[in-house]
Design a protein around this motif. Structure first.
Motif, short mmCIF file in Angstrom:
data_model
loop_
_atom_site.label_atom_id
_atom_site.label_comp_id
_atom_site.label_asym_id
_atom_site.label_seq_id
_atom_site.Cartn_x
_atom_site.Cartn_y
_atom_site.Cartn_z
N THR A 53 0.68 -1.21 0.23
CA THR A 53 0.05 0.02 -0.07
C THR A 53 0.91 1.27 -0.09
O THR A 53 0.52 2.08 -0.84
N TYR A 54 1.85 1.32 0.76
CA TYR A 54 2.75 2.28 0.84
C TYR A 54 3.39 2.57 -0.54
O TYR A 54 3.27 3.60 -0.97
N LEU A 55 4.13 1.41 -1.02
CA LEU A 55 4.80 1.86 -2.34
C LEU A 55 3.72 2.19 -3.53
O LEU A 55 3.98 2.75 -4.41
N GLY A 56 2.34 1.56 -3.32
CA GLY A 56 1.21 1.81 -4.40
C GLY A 56 0.84 3.45 -4.36
O GLY A 56 0.28 3.75 -5.39
N ASN A 57 1.06 4.18 -3.43
CA ASN A 57 0.78 5.50 -3.29
C ASN A 57 1.54 6.38 -4.33
O ASN A 57 1.36 7.44 -4.87
N PHE A 58 2.71 5.89 -5.05
CA PHE A 58 3.79 6.44 -5.59
C PHE A 58 4.10 6.14 -7.05
O PHE A 58 3.92 5.04 -7.27
N GLU A 59 4.13 7.21 -7.85
CA GLU A 59 4.96 6.58 -9.20
C GLU A 59 6.48 6.27 -8.87
O GLU A 59 6.86 5.36 -9.27
N GLN A 60 6.81 7.17 -7.96
CA GLN A 60 8.26 6.76 -7.59
C GLN A 60 8.51 7.65 -6.29
O GLN A 60 7.97 8.39 -5.71
N ILE A 61 9.45 6.81 -5.49
CA ILE A 61 9.69 7.27 -4.04
C ILE A 61 10.98 7.01 -3.72
O ILE A 61 11.59 5.79 -4.13
N ARG A 62 11.59 7.73 -2.91
CA ARG A 62 13.19 7.36 -2.27
C ARG A 62 13.37 7.95 -1.04
O ARG A 62 13.00 9.05 -0.89
N SER A 63 13.67 7.20 -0.28
CA SER A 63 14.01 7.53 1.25
C SER A 63 15.32 7.86 1.45
O SER A 63 16.11 6.97 1.18
N GLU A 64 15.66 8.83 2.00
CA GLU A 64 17.23 9.09 2.21
C GLU A 64 17.13 9.28 3.79
O GLU A 64 16.54 10.07 4.42
N PHE A 65 17.95 8.67 4.45
CA PHE A 65 18.17 8.68 5.99
C PHE A 65 19.09 9.65 6.53
O PHE A 65 20.30 9.46 6.15
N THR A 66 18.65 10.43 7.32
CA THR A 66 19.48 11.65 7.64
C THR A 66 20.18 11.19 9.02
O THR A 66 21.11 11.70 9.32
N ALA A 67 19.55 10.41 9.61
CA ALA A 67 20.15 10.01 10.99
C ALA A 67 19.55 8.66 11.47
O ALA A 67 18.47 8.21 11.07
N HIS A 68 20.30 7.76 12.12
CA HIS A 68 19.61 6.25 12.66
C HIS A 68 20.53 6.11 13.81
O HIS A 68 21.65 6.50 13.95
N ARG A 69 20.01 5.22 14.79
CA ARG A 69 20.67 4.66 15.75
C ARG A 69 19.67 3.50 16.26
O ARG A 69 18.61 3.30 16.06
N GLU A 70 20.69 2.64 17.03
CA GLU A 70 20.00 1.34 17.43
C GLU A 70 20.66 0.86 18.85
O GLU A 70 21.94 1.05 18.80
N ALA A 71 19.78 0.76 19.66
CA ALA A 71 20.35 0.43 20.99
C ALA A 71 19.12 -0.30 21.83
O ALA A 71 17.88 0.15 21.75
N ASP A 72 19.48 -1.16 22.67
CA ASP A 72 18.66 -1.91 23.52
C ASP A 72 17.30 -2.22 22.97
O ASP A 72 16.15 -2.06 23.46
N GLY A 73 17.45 -2.95 21.80
CA GLY A 73 16.44 -3.54 21.07
C GLY A 73 15.52 -2.34 20.25
O GLY A 73 14.28 -2.77 19.86
N LEU A 74 16.01 -1.16 20.27
CA LEU A 74 15.16 -0.17 19.49
C LEU A 74 15.89 0.70 18.65
O LEU A 74 17.11 1.03 18.71
N GLY A 75 15.39 0.52 17.28
CA GLY A 75 16.04 1.33 16.03
C GLY A 75 15.15 2.45 15.85
O GLY A 75 13.80 2.54 15.81
N VAL A 76 15.98 3.86 15.50
CA VAL A 76 15.17 5.06 15.21
C VAL A 76 15.88 5.31 14.01
O VAL A 76 17.10 5.24 13.74
#
Length: 126
Positions: A53-76
């Motif tokens: 459904t997410y992909l179906g909303n778009f003719e094209q889409i590209r996510s660029e990740f500006t920051a991320h972190r993973e600790a204690d079982g949580l990814g942001v």
């Protein structure tokens, strides 16, 4: 690589190819997904529906990740998505996604984003 980094790479691959299989492989069988709508998707079939459904909303889409972190079982993940909606309107919006991990699988996915980007300006509706 962390599970969060694997998830980011798999999402970008799905956005480019339309194939959600590698992304789904990172989800636990009992995964729970939620975005800004009131609906919740559960399990592998729910995850497939969510991502298709997410992909179906778009003719094209590209996510660029500006920051991320993973600790204690949580990814942001902070991101900016750029693309074109079905129907041809360009859009750019930003958000944050959270994943709760169970072992090496995503148990919970939550995403929060600027939903105003999906509303056509009044001038475009005329």
């Amino acid at each position: 690589m962390t599970i969060t980094e694997d998830f980011m790479a798999a999402l970008q691959t799905a956005e480019q190819s339309g194939d959600v299989g590698p992304l789904l492989a990172l989800h636990a069988d009992s995964v729970n997904l939620m975005n800004l709508t009131e609906k919740t998707w559960e399990g592998q079939e729910g995850a497939r529906e969510f991502w298709q459904t997410y992909l179906g909303n778009f003719e094209q889409i590209r996510s660029e990740f500006t920051a991320h972190r993973e600790a204690d079982g949580l990814g942001v993940m902070e991101w900016i998505a750029t693309g074109r909606l079905k129907g041809g309107r360009d859009l750019k919006y930003r958000g944050v996604s959270l994943i709760t991990l169970e072992g090496d699988k995503v148990k919970v996915f939550r995403t929060y984003y600027d939903s105003a980007a999906f509303v056509a300006p009044v001038a475009e509706e005329a």
